[in-house]
Design an enzyme around this catalytic site. Structure first.
Site: not given
Ligand SMILES: Cc1ncc(COP(=O)(O)O)c(C=O)c1O
Length: 429
Positions: A50, A52, A195, A221, A224, A230
């Site tokens: 974790y 954050e 984008d 992203t 691609k 991903r």
């Protein structure tokens, strides 16, 4: 592999997926095949942590290595895309776009993006998406010729006065003129968000112009043409981020802080550190000279596929391609997108049905299919293999009910894939 012992049922399913990817051709333009190194980082211990917050400013202990992993990904992204700020935490492309809207707009304010049915993405203002439920969305179409009509987009922008304009698409086979969009956005004092999810690998490879210097914010992203896991990144320029304190105003100067605060704590909790590690690996790969050649070959393969399909009498939206994708109107061949997708699936070629500009059919059974070359290029295929693939596509789409032909064609595709293997050492069993 331990998985086969602890969970043979799941291991079997993963093995089937591996074999499907190995034996078939993935021609969905938004997909790719990551390197074993990316796969290794993605399956790493980063998933246990974790963290954050951002490097050096976390809400949990034990960050000495995770901080370095995220900083490495950030530095690589900044260098590769030539920007001063990168946020590598968005879980994927849609959350990245959501974060940008959250950062720059108040609820109800107006955004403008390319119409989904003309190739735009859901998150650019489609009617069922957050981007039109929480904001006021205006959509622009393409022209009749399938190209973006910049005069018309400028006219709509002047009439609607959006506060944010998206440029970028999920099904557009041509170059984006970022400079022209910047003029339109400046004219109405809107933020321009590029984008580049689909074309970021082509931009890094130098075969598509970069939006840097034109767009205020860039989202992409990572899975691609960039050929990473991903995930997604948000890139921009501006004063150094301090996500702990709200900036004095919402303006371009404070974009890094606005973006970081929108991602965390605005929308997300802990980042996916294994994903961040894999993004760092993919960015390292994309910085190598071979990646430029890879990107150039993606485009050469797409152009070659377009030339073959045109010679077989297929109708391509905009008449061809400048990038990694083709949009084919299959109705001219007496088919629908759904039938074409299913027929090609039967011979081991995966494509996806897609609407075409001014489609009279529904998105569930549209008039077109999208075909892309990133994955086959990753496998090492070039123009001579593309010729074989085009021949198979042509034959089976002309005879979708001929089972004997489909069996023969499926074998051709399997043999081709066997010559260009993926993950030869991998097994889940
Ligand atoms: C242009 C564009 N933006 C955003 C996305 C969303 O990415 P994701 O599916 O990772 O949420 C996509 C995905 O296809 C896309 O094509």
């Amino acid at each position: 592999m331990h998985l086969s012992k602890t969970d043979p049922e799941l291991a079997q399913l993963l093995q089937h997926e591996l074999i499907r990817e190995r034996d078939g051709l993935e021609l969905i333009p938004s997909e790719n095949i990551v390197s074993p190194a990316v796969l290794e980082a993605l399956g790493s211990v980063g998933t246990n942590k974790y963290s954050e917050g951002y490097p050096g400013k976390r809400y949990y202990g034990g960050q000495e290595f995770v901080d370095k992993i995220e900083s490495l990904a950030i530095e690589r992204a900044k260098k590769l895309f030539d920007v001063t700020h990168a946020n590598v935490q968005p879980y994927s492309g849609s959350p990245a776009n959501q974060a940008v809207c959250f950062a720059l707009l108040e609820p109800g304010e107006k955004l403008m993006g390319m119409h989904l049915l003309y190739g735009g993405h859901l998150t650019h203002g489609w009617k069922v998406n957050f981007s039109s439920k929480y904001y006021t969305a205006v959509q622009y179409p393409t022209g009749k010729d399938g190209y973006l009509d910049y005069d018309e987009i400028g006219r709509i922008a002047r009439e609607e006065k959006p506060k944010l304009i998206f440029i970028g698409a999920t099904a557009y086979p041509r170059i984006f003129d970022f400079a022209r969009f910047a003029e339109i956005a400046h004219d109405v004092d809107a933020y321009l968000v590029a984008d580049i999810s689909h074309v970021s690998g082509l931009i890094i490879g130098g075969v598509h112009p970069s939006p840097v210097g034109c767009a205020d914010v860039i989202t992409t992203t990572t899975h691609k043409t960039l050929r990473g896991p991903r995930g997604a990144m948000i890139l921009c320029n501006g004063e150094e981020s301090n996500f702990l304190k709200p900036p004095p105003e919402k303006s371009r100067r404070y974009l890094p802080t606005l973006i970081d605060r929108a991602v965390f704590p605005g929308l997300q909790g802990g980042p996916h550190d294994h994903q961040t590690a894999a993004i760092a690996v993919a960015l390292h790969e994309a910085a190598q000279p071979e990646f430029k050649e890879y990107a150039a070959q993606i485009v050469r393969n797409a152009k070659s596929l377009a030339d073959h399909l045109l010679s077989y009498g297929f109708t391509l939206i905009s008449g061809g391609t400048d990038n990694h994708m083709l949009l084919v109107d299959v109705t001219a061949k007496g088919l629908t997108g759904k039938i074409a997708e299913k027929t090609l699936d039967e011979v081991g070629i995966t494509v996806n049905k897609n609407t075409i500009p001014f489609d009279t059919r529904s998105p569930y059974d549209p008039s077109g299919i999208r075909i892309g070359t990133p994955s086959l290029t990753t496998r090492g295929m070039k123009e001579s293999e593309v010729a074989i693939i085009a021949d198979v596509i042509n034959r089976v789409l002309h005879h979708p009910d001929d089972d004997a032909l489909k069996r023969r064609c499926h074998q051709i595709i399997k043999d081709l894939c066997a010559q260009f293997p993926i993950y030869p050492d991998l097994s889940y069993l």
